[in-house]
Design a protein around this motif. Structure first.
Motif, PDB file in Angstrom:
ATOM      1  N   CYS A  17     -82.419  34.449  38.252  1.00 45.36           N
ATOM      2  CA  CYS A  17     -81.678  33.272  38.688  1.00 45.36           C
ATOM      3  C   CYS A  17     -82.643  32.317  39.386  1.00 45.36           C
ATOM      4  O   CYS A  17     -83.851  32.461  39.253  1.00 45.36           O
ATOM      5  N   VAL A  18     -82.129  31.357  40.130  1.00 43.26           N
ATOM      6  CA  VAL A  18     -83.003  30.326  40.699  1.00 43.26           C
ATOM      7  C   VAL A  18     -83.261  30.513  42.193  1.00 43.26           C
ATOM      8  O   VAL A  18     -83.885  29.673  42.827  1.00 43.26           O
ATOM      9  N   LYS A  19     -82.774  31.619  42.730  1.00 39.56           N
ATOM     10  CA  LYS A  19     -82.984  31.869  44.162  1.00 39.56           C
ATOM     11  C   LYS A  19     -84.426  32.304  44.434  1.00 39.56           C
ATOM     12  O   LYS A  19     -85.099  32.803  43.541  1.00 39.56           O
ATOM     13  N   PRO A  20     -84.870  32.136  45.680  1.00 35.63           N
ATOM     14  CA  PRO A  20     -86.229  32.593  45.991  1.00 35.63           C
ATOM     15  C   PRO A  20     -86.346  34.099  45.798  1.00 35.63           C
ATOM     16  O   PRO A  20     -85.420  34.840  46.105  1.00 35.63           O
ATOM     17  N   VAL A  21     -87.479  34.500  45.281  1.00 30.39           N
ATOM     18  CA  VAL A  21     -87.693  35.905  44.990  1.00 30.39           C
ATOM     19  C   VAL A  21     -87.869  36.684  46.307  1.00 30.39           C
ATOM     20  O   VAL A  21     -88.416  36.171  47.281  1.00 30.39           O
ATOM     21  N   GLN A  22     -87.310  37.897  46.346  1.00 34.23           N
ATOM     22  CA  GLN A  22     -87.404  38.728  47.545  1.00 34.23           C
ATOM     23  C   GLN A  22     -88.090  40.055  47.263  1.00 34.23           C
ATOM     24  O   GLN A  22     -88.903  40.516  48.031  1.00 34.23           O
ATOM     25  N   GLN A  23     -87.679  40.656  46.137  1.00 35.48           N
ATOM     26  CA  GLN A  23     -88.180  41.973  45.789  1.00 35.48           C
ATOM     27  C   GLN A  23     -88.814  41.928  44.406  1.00 35.48           C
ATOM     28  O   GLN A  23     -88.609  40.990  43.647  1.00 35.48           O
ATOM     29  N   PHE A  24     -89.549  42.983  44.103  1.00 31.03           N
ATOM     30  CA  PHE A  24     -90.246  43.028  42.825  1.00 31.03           C
ATOM     31  C   PHE A  24     -90.072  44.408  42.222  1.00 31.03           C
ATOM     32  O   PHE A  24     -90.183  45.417  42.923  1.00 31.03           O
ATOM     33  N   CYS A  25     -89.753  44.473  40.925  1.00 33.64           N
ATOM     34  CA  CYS A  25     -89.641  45.761  40.255  1.00 33.64           C
ATOM     35  C   CYS A  25     -90.992  46.050  39.591  1.00 33.64           C
ATOM     36  O   CYS A  25     -91.354  45.398  38.615  1.00 33.64           O
ATOM     37  N   LYS A  48     -86.309  54.016  35.111  1.00 33.45           N
ATOM     38  CA  LYS A  48     -86.590  54.157  36.536  1.00 33.45           C
ATOM     39  C   LYS A  48     -87.097  52.822  37.042  1.00 33.45           C
ATOM     40  O   LYS A  48     -87.859  52.142  36.362  1.00 33.45           O
ATOM     41  N   HIS A  49     -86.659  52.445  38.249  1.00 33.04           N
ATOM     42  CA  HIS A  49     -87.114  51.172  38.803  1.00 33.04           C
ATOM     43  C   HIS A  49     -87.793  51.387  40.140  1.00 33.04           C
ATOM     44  O   HIS A  49     -87.238  52.012  41.026  1.00 33.04           O
ATOM     45  N   ASP A  50     -88.973  50.862  40.228  1.00 29.68           N
ATOM     46  CA  ASP A  50     -89.739  50.974  41.459  1.00 29.68           C
ATOM     47  C   ASP A  50     -89.674  49.613  42.162  1.00 29.68           C
ATOM     48  O   ASP A  50     -90.484  48.731  41.914  1.00 29.68           O
ATOM     49  N   ILE A  51     -88.645  49.447  42.990  1.00 29.82           N
ATOM     50  CA  ILE A  51     -88.411  48.154  43.642  1.00 29.82           C
ATOM     51  C   ILE A  51     -89.120  48.116  45.000  1.00 29.82           C
ATOM     52  O   ILE A  51     -88.911  48.988  45.834  1.00 29.82           O
ATOM     53  N   VAL A  52     -89.937  47.098  45.171  1.00 32.26           N
ATOM     54  CA  VAL A  52     -90.706  46.961  46.417  1.00 32.26           C
ATOM     55  C   VAL A  52     -90.586  45.515  46.916  1.00 32.26           C
ATOM     56  O   VAL A  52     -90.223  44.631  46.155  1.00 32.26           O
ATOM     57  N   PRO A  53     -90.893  45.262  48.195  1.00 31.53           N
ATOM     58  CA  PRO A  53     -90.927  43.866  48.649  1.00 31.53           C
ATOM     59  C   PRO A  53     -91.919  43.061  47.822  1.00 31.53           C
ATOM     60  O   PRO A  53     -92.947  43.592  47.410  1.00 31.53           O
ATOM     61  N   PHE A  54     -91.584  41.795  47.555  1.00 34.31           N
ATOM     62  CA  PHE A  54     -92.383  40.976  46.651  1.00 34.31           C
ATOM     63  C   PHE A  54     -93.849  40.924  47.067  1.00 34.31           C
ATOM     64  O   PHE A  54     -94.745  40.917  46.235  1.00 34.31           O
ATOM     65  N   THR A  55     -94.084  40.911  48.348  1.00 31.71           N
ATOM     66  CA  THR A  55     -95.454  40.810  48.842  1.00 31.71           C
ATOM     67  C   THR A  55     -96.244  42.094  48.622  1.00 31.71           C
ATOM     68  O   THR A  55     -97.456  42.118  48.773  1.00 31.71           O
ATOM     69  N   LYS A  56     -95.541  43.175  48.248  1.00 32.18           N
ATOM     70  CA  LYS A  56     -96.233  44.444  48.033  1.00 32.18           C
ATOM     71  C   LYS A  56     -96.251  44.837  46.563  1.00 32.18           C
ATOM     72  O   LYS A  56     -96.503  45.990  46.211  1.00 32.18           O
ATOM     73  N   ARG A  57     -95.960  43.866  45.701  1.00 27.07           N
ATOM     74  CA  ARG A  57     -95.864  44.175  44.275  1.00 27.07           C
ATOM     75  C   ARG A  57     -97.220  44.616  43.701  1.00 27.07           C
ATOM     76  O   ARG A  57     -98.287  44.220  44.167  1.00 27.07           O
TER      77      ARG A  57
END
Ligand code: ZN
Ligand code: ZN
Ligand code: ZN
Ligand code: ZN
Length: 139
Positions: A17-25, A48-57
């Motif tokens: 979507c168009v919202k600011p990114v928060q997390q990263f898979c 399996k999804h490895d979701i982390v904060p965007f800054t730690k992608r």
């Protein structure tokens, strides 16, 4: 209730979507906002999804799918046409064009992403400080 007024803190938006990114898979290499994490995990339940904060992608080598040949991964980048191409394309319409390895392109991208991530971290911490400053300022 805390209202989030941190607009335009990032120029990178969610991939869904168009919202600011928060997390990263990390598994799928997609950026997600808070709302889209559930959507993403539900739509690809079998994975399996490895979701982390965007800054730690972690940026991995994921070759894009070829548009005309959806079963093929693009392992080469056609510099002449400025598009990723697969093995089939190489012997077809991109025959004789200047190409580079996708791995090289991704390596360059990864450098850029690393710099962007550092920028975002700097912007976020700066915004936090500014918010505090604005609250104290009475004109
Ligand atoms: Zn989203
Ligand atoms: Zn995922
Ligand atoms: Zn192709
Ligand atoms: Zn080409």
């Amino acid at each position: 209730m805390a209202t989030d007024t941190t607009q335009s803190q990032e120029h990178i938006t969610c991939d869904l979507c168009v919202k600011p990114v928060q997390q990263f898979c990390n598994s799928c290499q997609v950026g997600l906002c808070e709302d889209c994490i559930n959507k993403h995990v539900k739509s690809l339940k079998s994975m399996k999804h490895d979701i982390v904060p965007f800054t730690k992608r972690t940026v991995q080598l994921v070759f894009p799918q070829c548009t005309p040949h959806s079963h093929q991964r693009c392992e080469v980048y056609c510099q002449q046409c400025d598009v990723p191409v697969c093995i089939k394309c190489l012997t077809g319409q991109h025959q004789g064009h200047d190409k580079v390895d996708m791995a090289d392109i991704i390596a360059t991208k990864r450098e850029k992403i690393k710099r962007e991530t550092e920028e975002i971290v700097a912007i976020i911490s700066k915004n936090t400080e500014q918010d505090k400053g604005n609250e104290n300022k009475i004109s």
